[in-house]
Design a protein around this motif. Structure first.
Motif, short mmCIF file in Angstrom:
data_model
loop_
_atom_site.label_atom_id
_atom_site.label_comp_id
_atom_site.label_asym_id
_atom_site.label_seq_id
_atom_site.Cartn_x
_atom_site.Cartn_y
_atom_site.Cartn_z
N ALA A 3 0.86 -1.17 0.07
CA ALA A 3 -0.08 -0.08 0.04
C ALA A 3 0.85 1.20 0.16
O ALA A 3 1.15 1.85 0.98
CB ALA A 3 -0.95 0.17 1.13
N PRO A 4 1.57 1.49 -1.08
CA PRO A 4 2.49 2.80 -1.08
C PRO A 4 1.85 3.97 -0.64
O PRO A 4 0.76 4.45 -1.01
CB PRO A 4 3.03 2.68 -2.71
N GLY A 5 2.48 4.76 0.33
CA GLY A 5 2.05 5.92 0.47
C GLY A 5 1.17 5.99 1.89
O GLY A 5 1.06 6.79 2.64
N VAL A 6 0.50 4.85 2.03
CA VAL A 6 -0.69 4.86 3.22
C VAL A 6 0.01 5.05 4.37
O VAL A 6 -0.37 5.57 5.50
CB VAL A 6 -1.45 3.69 2.86
N TRP A 7 0.97 3.88 4.63
CA TRP A 7 1.55 3.87 5.96
C TRP A 7 2.31 5.06 6.26
O TRP A 7 2.75 5.41 7.47
CB TRP A 7 2.46 2.62 6.05
N GLU A 8 3.07 5.57 5.25
CA GLU A 8 3.96 6.67 5.48
C GLU A 8 3.25 8.00 5.81
O GLU A 8 3.66 8.67 6.84
CB GLU A 8 4.66 7.12 4.21
N ALA A 9 1.98 8.23 5.23
CA ALA A 9 0.86 9.20 5.44
C ALA A 9 0.56 9.13 6.88
O ALA A 9 0.37 10.14 7.62
CB ALA A 9 0.07 9.15 4.65
N ARG A 10 0.41 7.94 7.59
CA ARG A 10 -0.19 7.77 8.74
C ARG A 10 0.79 7.54 9.99
O ARG A 10 0.60 7.77 11.16
CB ARG A 10 -1.16 6.60 8.76
N GLY A 11 2.01 7.25 9.55
CA GLY A 11 3.05 6.85 10.50
C GLY A 11 4.44 7.62 10.50
O GLY A 11 5.23 7.47 11.42
N ALA A 12 4.74 8.51 9.67
CA ALA A 12 6.03 9.01 9.45
C ALA A 12 6.17 10.11 10.63
O ALA A 12 4.98 10.83 10.87
CB ALA A 12 6.22 9.49 8.05
N LEU A 13 7.31 10.37 10.93
CA LEU A 13 7.43 11.47 11.92
C LEU A 13 7.09 12.82 10.97
O LEU A 13 7.97 13.14 10.22
CB LEU A 13 9.00 11.52 12.29
N ASP A 14 5.93 13.46 11.65
CA ASP A 14 5.46 14.76 11.00
C ASP A 14 5.48 15.78 12.14
O ASP A 14 4.39 15.49 12.85
CB ASP A 14 4.42 14.45 10.13
N PRO A 15 6.00 16.84 12.19
CA PRO A 15 5.80 17.84 13.36
C PRO A 15 4.31 18.46 13.34
O PRO A 15 3.95 18.51 14.40
CB PRO A 15 6.80 18.86 13.13
N VAL A 16 4.09 18.81 12.10
CA VAL A 16 2.66 19.21 12.06
C VAL A 16 1.44 18.34 12.65
O VAL A 16 0.75 18.77 13.41
CB VAL A 16 2.09 19.83 10.68
N ALA A 17 1.48 17.18 12.16
CA ALA A 17 0.66 15.96 12.67
C ALA A 17 0.84 15.52 14.15
O ALA A 17 -0.22 15.39 14.85
CB ALA A 17 0.73 14.64 11.74
N LEU A 18 2.06 15.76 14.59
CA LEU A 18 2.40 15.34 15.98
C LEU A 18 1.92 16.46 16.90
O LEU A 18 1.34 16.28 17.90
CB LEU A 18 3.70 15.22 15.99
N PHE A 19 2.46 17.78 16.82
CA PHE A 19 2.11 18.70 17.64
C PHE A 19 0.80 19.66 17.40
O PHE A 19 0.06 19.97 18.29
CB PHE A 19 3.19 19.74 17.63
N ARG A 20 0.38 19.54 16.09
CA ARG A 20 -0.87 20.38 15.95
C ARG A 20 -2.11 19.20 15.81
O ARG A 20 -3.18 19.47 16.21
CB ARG A 20 -0.82 21.00 14.77
N GLY A 21 -1.77 18.01 14.96
CA GLY A 21 -3.02 17.20 14.99
C GLY A 21 -2.97 15.96 16.30
O GLY A 21 -4.11 15.17 16.27
N GLY A 22 -2.06 16.04 17.16
CA GLY A 22 -2.07 15.29 18.34
C GLY A 22 -1.89 13.84 18.00
O GLY A 22 -2.28 12.91 18.81
N GLU A 23 -1.07 13.34 16.88
CA GLU A 23 -0.85 12.34 16.65
C GLU A 23 0.27 11.61 17.25
O GLU A 23 1.41 11.68 16.51
CB GLU A 23 -0.83 12.03 14.95
N GLY A 24 0.29 11.54 18.55
CA GLY A 24 1.22 11.03 19.50
C GLY A 24 2.16 9.73 19.05
O GLY A 24 3.19 9.67 19.49
N TRP A 25 1.60 8.92 18.40
CA TRP A 25 2.27 7.63 17.98
C TRP A 25 3.36 7.77 17.07
O TRP A 25 4.12 7.00 16.70
CB TRP A 25 1.18 6.78 17.38
N ARG A 26 3.40 8.97 16.16
CA ARG A 26 4.36 9.05 15.02
C ARG A 26 5.59 8.82 15.36
O ARG A 26 6.58 8.24 14.79
CB ARG A 26 4.05 10.43 14.37
N PRO A 27 6.18 9.49 16.58
CA PRO A 27 7.75 9.20 16.73
C PRO A 27 7.95 7.87 17.13
O PRO A 27 9.30 7.31 17.14
CB PRO A 27 7.75 10.00 18.43
#
Length: 292
Positions: free
Chosen positions: A117-141
């Motif tokens: 599934a190219p791009g799907v896992w990267e979009a949901r799991g890669a380290l992204d400061p915007v998604a981490l700090f603004r989106g609250g997606e704390g699993w990314r690190p």
């Protein structure tokens, strides 16, 4: 051994010793009787005499002295390595070997899912400061540690991880080692994301942060051991050698390539270095107890 003839005397049982000679002197009556069994096996009689100094004499018929002595020498020679040494214990497979292999398989399977599934896992799991700090997606690190950009990226991290993680677990123990590795790697990713901020388009993925966190842990443990060593004349050298080795590895393995995330490597190494320097390593006995 002596071969003095004995005509009669008090025996251990309190009776009289028949005529004979002393074929051996032993520290206890038990040892004397043990050798007396050899004499009995020859079809001969024997007796023991307790001496004033506490030793025990073994008495045998004078006519068979040479034969008895020969048999006793053979017995002593055959008994020299008795009882035999127990067989070496079957080595147990250490968790320091097994669990990195489990990590290897899990990470490889995660890459397989990325390919399906190219791009799907990267979009949901890669380290992204915007998604981490603004989106609250704390699993990314954490999830970013199991995702990779391509096969070459995966292979290099898997090879380095097997070596480094095994060394960390052998040094810190199974449970403590994985806890420190995970905490240092996640902390390294968090610091990296914080350093980039939420104004850019930074994204990162890969297990290399964990690999360099492991190198930092080993370096920190070596520095801690050097500082605790005795002898002030050599203390600075013992301190600088592991620290320099860790920095050289960081520069050699972590600063090459256009797409190399040098900051993530450095943050992982720094977090591992701090953790390894402040967390004590368990004793060898404790590490053995953690083997599975």
């Amino acid at each position: 051994m002596t071969t003095d003839p004995v005509t009669a005397g008090p025996s251990e049982a309190g009776g009289q010793v028949p005529a004979g000679v002393v074929v051996g002197v032993y520290p206890t009556s038990g040892v004397a009787h043990e050798h007396g069994l050899v004499v009995l096996a020859m079809g001969l009689d024997y007796d023991v005499v307790l001496r004033d100094d506490g030793a025990t004499e073994l008495i045998v018929p004078e006519a068979q002295l040479a034969d008895v002595r020969r048999q006793l020498e053979l017995y002593d020679r055959e008994s020299a390595h008795w009882p035999p040494r127990p067989p070496p214990p079957v080595p147990r497979v250490s968790g320091a070997l097994v669990t990195p292999c489990i990590w290897f398989v899990v990470t490889a399977l995660a890459f397989r899912e990325q390919m399906l599934a190219p791009g799907v896992w990267e979009a949901r799991g890669a380290l992204d400061p915007v998604a981490l700090f603004r989106g609250g997606e704390g699993w990314r690190p954490f999830t970013a540690l199991f995702l990779h950009a391509d096969l070459g990226h995966l292979v290099s991290n898997l090879g380095g991880g097997l070596l480094v993680f095994g060394g960390v677990l052998a040094t810190f123990g199974l449970g403590r080692g994985w806890l420190l590795l995970g905490a240092a790697a996640v902390a390294g990713n968090l610091l990296t994301a914080a350093a980039h901020g939420v104004d850019g388009d930074y994204r990162s993925l890969g297990a290399s942060t964990a690999v360099f966190a492991g190198i930092g842990l080993l370096t920190g443990a070596a520095v801690r051991a050097a500082l605790r060593g005795e002898g002030s004349a050599w203390r600075m050298r013992r301190l600088l050698m592991p620290a320099a080795a860790g920095v050289v590895l960081l520069g050699w393995l972590g600063a090459g390539g256009v797409r190399t995330d040098v900051l993530a490597h450095g943050m992982g190494f720094l977090c591992g270095l701090v953790a390894g320097g402040f967390v004590s390593t368990p004793s060898a006995a404790r590490r053995d107890e953690e083997k599975v």
